[in-house]
Design a protein around this motif. Sequence first.
Motif, PDB file in Angstrom:
ATOM      1  N   TRP A 165       0.957  -1.332   0.072  1.00  0.00           N
ATOM      2  CA  TRP A 165      -0.446   0.138  -0.078  1.00  0.00           C
ATOM      3  C   TRP A 165       0.839   1.632   0.028  1.00  0.00           C
ATOM      4  O   TRP A 165       0.411   2.324  -0.507  1.00  0.00           O
ATOM      5  N   TRP A 166       1.509   1.435   0.743  1.00  0.00           N
ATOM      6  CA  TRP A 166       3.342   2.517   0.766  1.00  0.00           C
ATOM      7  C   TRP A 166       3.373   2.981  -0.285  1.00  0.00           C
ATOM      8  O   TRP A 166       3.712   3.495  -1.020  1.00  0.00           O
ATOM      9  N   ARG A 167       4.384   1.432  -1.212  1.00  0.00           N
ATOM     10  CA  ARG A 167       4.688   1.595  -2.110  1.00  0.00           C
ATOM     11  C   ARG A 167       3.804   2.401  -3.149  1.00  0.00           C
ATOM     12  O   ARG A 167       3.692   3.519  -4.102  1.00  0.00           O
ATOM     13  N   ALA A 168       2.898   1.748  -3.496  1.00  0.00           N
ATOM     14  CA  ALA A 168       1.294   2.484  -4.246  1.00  0.00           C
ATOM     15  C   ALA A 168       0.777   3.543  -4.071  1.00  0.00           C
ATOM     16  O   ALA A 168       0.121   3.988  -5.550  1.00  0.00           O
ATOM     17  N   ARG A 169       1.422   3.914  -3.347  1.00  0.00           N
ATOM     18  CA  ARG A 169       0.877   5.704  -3.070  1.00  0.00           C
ATOM     19  C   ARG A 169       1.543   6.305  -4.694  1.00  0.00           C
ATOM     20  O   ARG A 169       1.099   7.207  -4.630  1.00  0.00           O
ATOM     21  N   ASP A 170       2.257   6.163  -4.834  1.00  0.00           N
ATOM     22  CA  ASP A 170       3.387   7.113  -6.021  1.00  0.00           C
ATOM     23  C   ASP A 170       3.223   5.551  -7.303  1.00  0.00           C
ATOM     24  O   ASP A 170       3.850   6.338  -8.373  1.00  0.00           O
ATOM     25  N   ALA A 171       1.939   5.307  -7.563  1.00  0.00           N
ATOM     26  CA  ALA A 171       2.055   4.419  -8.783  1.00  0.00           C
ATOM     27  C   ALA A 171       0.427   4.806  -8.916  1.00  0.00           C
ATOM     28  O   ALA A 171      -0.008   5.654  -8.840  1.00  0.00           O
ATOM     29  N   GLY A 172       0.147   4.096 -10.207  1.00  0.00           N
ATOM     30  CA  GLY A 172      -0.898   4.183 -11.403  1.00  0.00           C
ATOM     31  C   GLY A 172      -2.234   3.997  -9.987  1.00  0.00           C
ATOM     32  O   GLY A 172      -1.753   2.730  -9.011  1.00  0.00           O
ATOM     33  N   PRO A 173      -3.460   4.423 -10.394  1.00  0.00           N
ATOM     34  CA  PRO A 173      -4.664   3.481  -9.749  1.00  0.00           C
ATOM     35  C   PRO A 173      -5.565   2.329  -9.932  1.00  0.00           C
ATOM     36  O   PRO A 173      -5.781   1.753  -8.735  1.00  0.00           O
ATOM     37  N   ALA A 174      -4.942   1.795 -10.920  1.00  0.00           N
ATOM     38  CA  ALA A 174      -5.274   0.598 -11.002  1.00  0.00           C
ATOM     39  C   ALA A 174      -3.974  -0.843  -9.819  1.00  0.00           C
ATOM     40  O   ALA A 174      -4.504  -1.686  -9.165  1.00  0.00           O
ATOM     41  N   VAL A 175      -2.731  -0.108  -9.969  1.00  0.00           N
ATOM     42  CA  VAL A 175      -1.790  -1.155  -9.034  1.00  0.00           C
ATOM     43  C   VAL A 175      -2.584  -0.187  -7.422  1.00  0.00           C
ATOM     44  O   VAL A 175      -2.309  -1.487  -6.610  1.00  0.00           O
ATOM     45  N   MET A 176      -3.257   0.373  -6.855  1.00  0.00           N
ATOM     46  CA  MET A 176      -3.148   0.952  -6.180  1.00  0.00           C
ATOM     47  C   MET A 176      -4.770   0.206  -5.878  1.00  0.00           C
ATOM     48  O   MET A 176      -4.948  -0.222  -4.614  1.00  0.00           O
ATOM     49  N   ALA A 177      -5.953   0.058  -6.742  1.00  0.00           N
ATOM     50  CA  ALA A 177      -6.603  -0.304  -6.327  1.00  0.00           C
ATOM     51  C   ALA A 177      -6.392  -2.480  -6.425  1.00  0.00           C
ATOM     52  O   ALA A 177      -7.435  -2.995  -5.520  1.00  0.00           O
ATOM     53  N   ARG A 178      -5.751  -2.684  -7.169  1.00  0.00           N
ATOM     54  CA  ARG A 178      -5.178  -4.256  -6.298  1.00  0.00           C
ATOM     55  C   ARG A 178      -4.357  -4.552  -5.252  1.00  0.00           C
ATOM     56  O   ARG A 178      -4.458  -5.006  -4.372  1.00  0.00           O
ATOM     57  N   VAL A 179      -4.166  -3.562  -4.971  1.00  0.00           N
ATOM     58  CA  VAL A 179      -3.521  -2.939  -3.002  1.00  0.00           C
ATOM     59  C   VAL A 179      -4.596  -3.836  -2.243  1.00  0.00           C
ATOM     60  O   VAL A 179      -5.291  -3.993  -1.453  1.00  0.00           O
ATOM     61  N   LEU A 180      -5.043  -2.873  -2.644  1.00  0.00           N
ATOM     62  CA  LEU A 180      -6.715  -2.721  -1.744  1.00  0.00           C
ATOM     63  C   LEU A 180      -7.568  -3.664  -1.670  1.00  0.00           C
ATOM     64  O   LEU A 180      -7.879  -3.781  -0.097  1.00  0.00           O
TER      65      LEU A 180
END
Length: 226
Positions: A57-72
């Motif tokens: 989650w912390w790394r996904a804060r600087d990534a695209g929205p699809a990455v954050m969606a998968r992390v969440l």
Amino acid sequence: MTPSRALAVYDGSGIDGGLYSRVIGWADAAPAWLDQVIRIWSALGLGLFAVVMLRAWWRARDAGPAVMARVLASPLIVVVAFVLNSGFKSVVEEVRPCTQLGVSGTLETCPGAGDWSFPSNHTVIAFAAATALWFADRRLGAFAVAAAALMGASRVWVGVHYPHDVLVGALVGVLTAAALALAAGRAAPLVDRARRGALRPLLGAGDVAPAAGGGPSPATQRRRVP
């Protein structure tokens, strides 16, 4: 349910009971410190996957929205895989190998009657988490896959599962998580909108800093999942 009734349900020892007995023999002959490490890992190691999810989650804060969606989505994916596997266990009703084969002195106390063996819940959870992480962050996903393999192996070593319980558990975890992780990426527009609102401090700004020439920043290139 009485032990005699449990033994009449399903006997998986004909599949790989010999291999299970061999592994138990290795555990008996292993140094006490190694058995202790494996026992602790088998009992508590699932907590590591929660820590890795937080890191993702912390790394996904600087990534695209699809990455954050998968992390969440990854914790929910694990829950779904666990529920599906629990239903599978209740249908098959395989007796634990330590009960079926009368093995005493296993590193982990043999579960009682009605606590079915096939597939391994620990393995399903570990591989579901690892697969979900793989689709979000390759580096963390690779680490989690290695940890999941160790978790599955430990469940045989401590005496509570046949090898086939672990192998099928890994398959259930991977297939369930892969399908759900791919679907979770479609929630990228929701993450993108949320990043423009009150949740921005939690979700981050995403990969918004362009490099020279208009391409993605080096940080984004490192974190972006192909």
